[in-house]
Design a protein around this motif. Structure first.
Motif, PDB file in Angstrom:
ATOM      1  N   ASP A  20       0.829  -1.199   0.000  1.00 36.38           N
ATOM      2  CA  ASP A  20       0.000   0.000   0.000  1.00 36.38           C
ATOM      3  C   ASP A  20       0.868   1.254   0.000  1.00 36.38           C
ATOM      4  OD1 ASP A  20       0.779  -0.638   2.711  1.00 36.38           O
ATOM      5  OD2 ASP A  20      -0.598   0.926   3.381  1.00 36.38           O
ATOM      6  N   ASP A  21       2.156   1.075   0.267  1.00 33.04           N
ATOM      7  CA  ASP A  21       3.112   2.184   0.348  1.00 33.04           C
ATOM      8  C   ASP A  21       3.914   2.259  -0.966  1.00 33.04           C
ATOM      9  OD1 ASP A  21       5.203   3.936   0.874  1.00 33.04           O
ATOM     10  OD2 ASP A  21       5.718   3.029   2.802  1.00 33.04           O
ATOM     11  N   SER A  22       3.716   3.340  -1.711  1.00 34.51           N
ATOM     12  CA  SER A  22       4.409   3.478  -2.999  1.00 34.51           C
ATOM     13  C   SER A  22       5.926   3.525  -2.817  1.00 34.51           C
ATOM     14  CB  SER A  22       3.919   4.712  -3.754  1.00 34.51           C
ATOM     15  OG  SER A  22       4.203   5.887  -3.027  1.00 34.51           O
ATOM     16  N   GLU A  23       6.404   4.045  -1.680  1.00 32.04           N
ATOM     17  CA  GLU A  23       7.855   4.072  -1.433  1.00 32.04           C
ATOM     18  C   GLU A  23       8.417   2.663  -1.308  1.00 32.04           C
ATOM     19  OE1 GLU A  23       9.504   6.701   1.500  1.00 32.04           O
ATOM     20  OE2 GLU A  23       8.023   8.248   1.054  1.00 32.04           O
ATOM     21  N   THR A  24       7.677   1.773  -0.654  1.00 37.73           N
ATOM     22  CA  THR A  24       8.135   0.382  -0.533  1.00 37.73           C
ATOM     23  C   THR A  24       8.203  -0.266  -1.907  1.00 37.73           C
ATOM     24  OG1 THR A  24       7.231   0.189   1.697  1.00 37.73           O
ATOM     25  CG2 THR A  24       7.628  -1.876   0.504  1.00 37.73           C
ATOM     26  N   ARG A  25       7.178  -0.044  -2.732  1.00 41.88           N
ATOM     27  CA  ARG A  25       7.203  -0.605  -4.089  1.00 41.88           C
ATOM     28  C   ARG A  25       8.411  -0.072  -4.857  1.00 41.88           C
ATOM     29  NH1 ARG A  25       1.692   0.967  -3.843  1.00 41.88           N
ATOM     30  NH2 ARG A  25       2.019   2.491  -5.510  1.00 41.88           N
ATOM     31  N   GLN A  26       8.675   1.225  -4.749  1.00 41.78           N
ATOM     32  CA  GLN A  26       9.823   1.828  -5.445  1.00 41.78           C
ATOM     33  C   GLN A  26      11.139   1.248  -4.946  1.00 41.78           C
ATOM     34  OE1 GLN A  26      10.005   3.934  -8.141  1.00 41.78           O
ATOM     35  NE2 GLN A  26       7.835   3.408  -8.252  1.00 41.78           N
ATOM     36  N   GLN A  27      11.266   1.066  -3.632  1.00 41.44           N
ATOM     37  CA  GLN A  27      12.496   0.490  -3.062  1.00 41.44           C
ATOM     38  C   GLN A  27      12.770  -0.891  -3.654  1.00 41.44           C
ATOM     39  OE1 GLN A  27      12.055   0.268   1.159  1.00 41.44           O
ATOM     40  NE2 GLN A  27      12.703   2.376   1.518  1.00 41.44           N
ATOM     41  N   VAL A  28      11.725  -1.705  -3.747  1.00 48.21           N
ATOM     42  CA  VAL A  28      11.873  -3.057  -4.291  1.00 48.21           C
ATOM     43  C   VAL A  28      12.343  -2.995  -5.740  1.00 48.21           C
ATOM     44  CG1 VAL A  28      10.616  -5.149  -4.991  1.00 48.21           C
ATOM     45  CG2 VAL A  28      10.233  -4.143  -2.724  1.00 48.21           C
ATOM     46  N   MET A  29      11.661  -2.178  -6.541  1.00 47.92           N
ATOM     47  CA  MET A  29      11.986  -2.114  -7.969  1.00 47.92           C
ATOM     48  C   MET A  29      13.358  -1.501  -8.214  1.00 47.92           C
ATOM     49  SD  MET A  29       8.228  -1.360  -9.630  1.00 47.92           S
ATOM     50  CE  MET A  29       8.014   0.176  -8.766  1.00 47.92           C
ATOM     51  N   LEU A  30      13.743  -0.509  -7.431  1.00 45.02           N
ATOM     52  CA  LEU A  30      15.077   0.086  -7.576  1.00 45.02           C
ATOM     53  C   LEU A  30      16.160  -0.892  -7.141  1.00 45.02           C
ATOM     54  CD1 LEU A  30      14.483   3.751  -6.375  1.00 45.02           C
ATOM     55  CD2 LEU A  30      15.103   3.011  -8.680  1.00 45.02           C
ATOM     56  N   ALA A  31      15.901  -1.644  -6.072  1.00 40.59           N
ATOM     57  CA  ALA A  31      16.891  -2.611  -5.582  1.00 40.59           C
ATOM     58  C   ALA A  31      17.134  -3.718  -6.606  1.00 40.59           C
ATOM     59  CB  ALA A  31      16.418  -3.214  -4.257  1.00 40.59           C
ATOM     60  N   LEU A  32      16.074  -4.140  -7.294  1.00 39.60           N
ATOM     61  CA  LEU A  32      16.209  -5.241  -8.253  1.00 39.60           C
ATOM     62  C   LEU A  32      16.648  -4.776  -9.634  1.00 39.60           C
ATOM     63  CD1 LEU A  32      13.067  -7.325  -7.302  1.00 39.60           C
ATOM     64  CD2 LEU A  32      15.462  -7.782  -6.712  1.00 39.60           C
ATOM     65  N   GLY A  33      16.229  -3.581 -10.017  1.00 33.62           N
ATOM     66  CA  GLY A  33      16.580  -3.071 -11.337  1.00 33.62           C
ATOM     67  C   GLY A  33      15.915  -3.872 -12.439  1.00 33.62           C
ATOM     68  N   LYS A  34      16.412  -3.688 -13.656  1.00 33.81           N
ATOM     69  CA  LYS A  34      15.818  -4.375 -14.809  1.00 33.81           C
ATOM     70  C   LYS A  34      16.239  -5.832 -14.904  1.00 33.81           C
ATOM     71  CE  LYS A  34      15.405  -0.258 -17.601  1.00 33.81           C
ATOM     72  NZ  LYS A  34      14.327  -0.064 -18.523  1.00 33.81           N
ATOM     73  N   ARG A  35      17.392  -6.161 -14.310  1.00 39.27           N
ATOM     74  CA  ARG A  35      17.912  -7.529 -14.418  1.00 39.27           C
ATOM     75  C   ARG A  35      18.789  -7.796 -13.196  1.00 39.27           C
ATOM     76  NH1 ARG A  35      19.649  -9.107 -20.152  1.00 39.27           N
ATOM     77  NH2 ARG A  35      18.425 -10.989 -20.116  1.00 39.27           N
ATOM     78  N   PRO A  36      18.234  -8.474 -12.162  1.00 35.23           N
ATOM     79  CA  PRO A  36      19.014  -8.675 -10.935  1.00 35.23           C
ATOM     80  C   PRO A  36      20.180  -9.647 -11.078  1.00 35.23           C
ATOM     81  CG  PRO A  36      16.896  -9.764 -10.754  1.00 35.23           C
ATOM     82  CD  PRO A  36      16.888  -8.992 -12.041  1.00 35.23           C
ATOM     83  N   HIS A  37      20.178 -10.448 -12.156  1.00 37.37           N
ATOM     84  CA  HIS A  37      21.280 -11.388 -12.386  1.00 37.37           C
ATOM     85  C   HIS A  37      21.400 -11.616 -13.894  1.00 37.37           C
ATOM     86  CE1 HIS A  37      23.691 -15.039 -12.270  1.00 37.37           C
ATOM     87  NE2 HIS A  37      24.010 -14.693 -11.043  1.00 37.37           N
ATOM     88  N   PRO A  38      22.640 -11.682 -14.410  1.00 34.56           N
ATOM     89  CA  PRO A  38      22.832 -11.834 -15.851  1.00 34.56           C
ATOM     90  C   PRO A  38      22.239 -13.131 -16.428  1.00 34.56           C
ATOM     91  CG  PRO A  38      24.961 -11.638 -14.723  1.00 34.56           C
ATOM     92  CD  PRO A  38      23.890 -11.521 -13.698  1.00 34.56           C
ATOM     93  N   ASP A  39      22.046 -14.155 -15.590  1.00 34.60           N
ATOM     94  CA  ASP A  39      21.473 -15.416 -16.062  1.00 34.60           C
ATOM     95  C   ASP A  39      19.964 -15.336 -16.275  1.00 34.60           C
ATOM     96  OD1 ASP A  39      23.974 -16.490 -15.853  1.00 34.60           O
ATOM     97  OD2 ASP A  39      23.569 -17.654 -14.044  1.00 34.60           O
TER      98      ASP A  39
END
Length: 141
Positions: A20-39
């Motif tokens: 419900d917290d947009s900041e938490t959603r943003q933290q998750v997406m920023l931490a993972l980025g577009k590709r969390p692992h090259p595999d």
């Protein structure tokens, strides 16, 4: 986007991020980025702020991983995780975000395959997500 190992275009993995917290959603997406692992193929995020939309998205299928905030209000991610595991045949893996490390036992109750506690550690989150998503990606020849 093509992988360095193949010439095929990789379909992104859909990751549902509920809080419900947009900041938490943003933290998750920023931490993972577009590709969390090259595999892994790239990630495509589905941001969700309410329980009914989580259920709708998961019922529709196509989600590779659900990340649910256990601290969300009024419906916490732990209860939603348990409901999804009860109701969806071959439910995709679920990662729950808990309020503190001591609450990670609740992930077992919720039947989630992974748990990461607040404050979110980007490295721990990426490692856990990578472990959960590897089971969803066919092995490369």
């Amino acid at each position: 986007m093509t992988s360095p190992h193949t010439n095929a275009v990789e379909a992104p993995l859909r990751v549902l991020v509920y809080s419900d917290d947009s900041e938490t959603r943003q933290q998750v997406m920023l931490a993972l980025g577009k590709r969390p692992h090259p595999d892994l193929p790239p990630l495509e995020y589905v941001e969700v702020a309410t329980e009914p939309v989580v259920i709708q998205q998961m019922d529709a299928g196509g989600v590779s991983l659900a990340i649910l905030d256990g601290e969300a209000v009024p419906a916490g991610g732990l209860g939603i995780a348990r409901q999804l595991k009860d109701e969806i045949y071959r439910c995709p893996p679920i990662l729950v975000l808990t309020g503190r490390v001591q609450d990670n036992w609740l992930a077992t109750w919720s039947r989630a395959e992974g748990a990461v506690s607040h404050p979110l550690d980007p490295i721990e989150l990426a490692e856990t997500v990578t472990r959960l998503l590897r089971s969803r990606v066919p092995a490369q020849a």
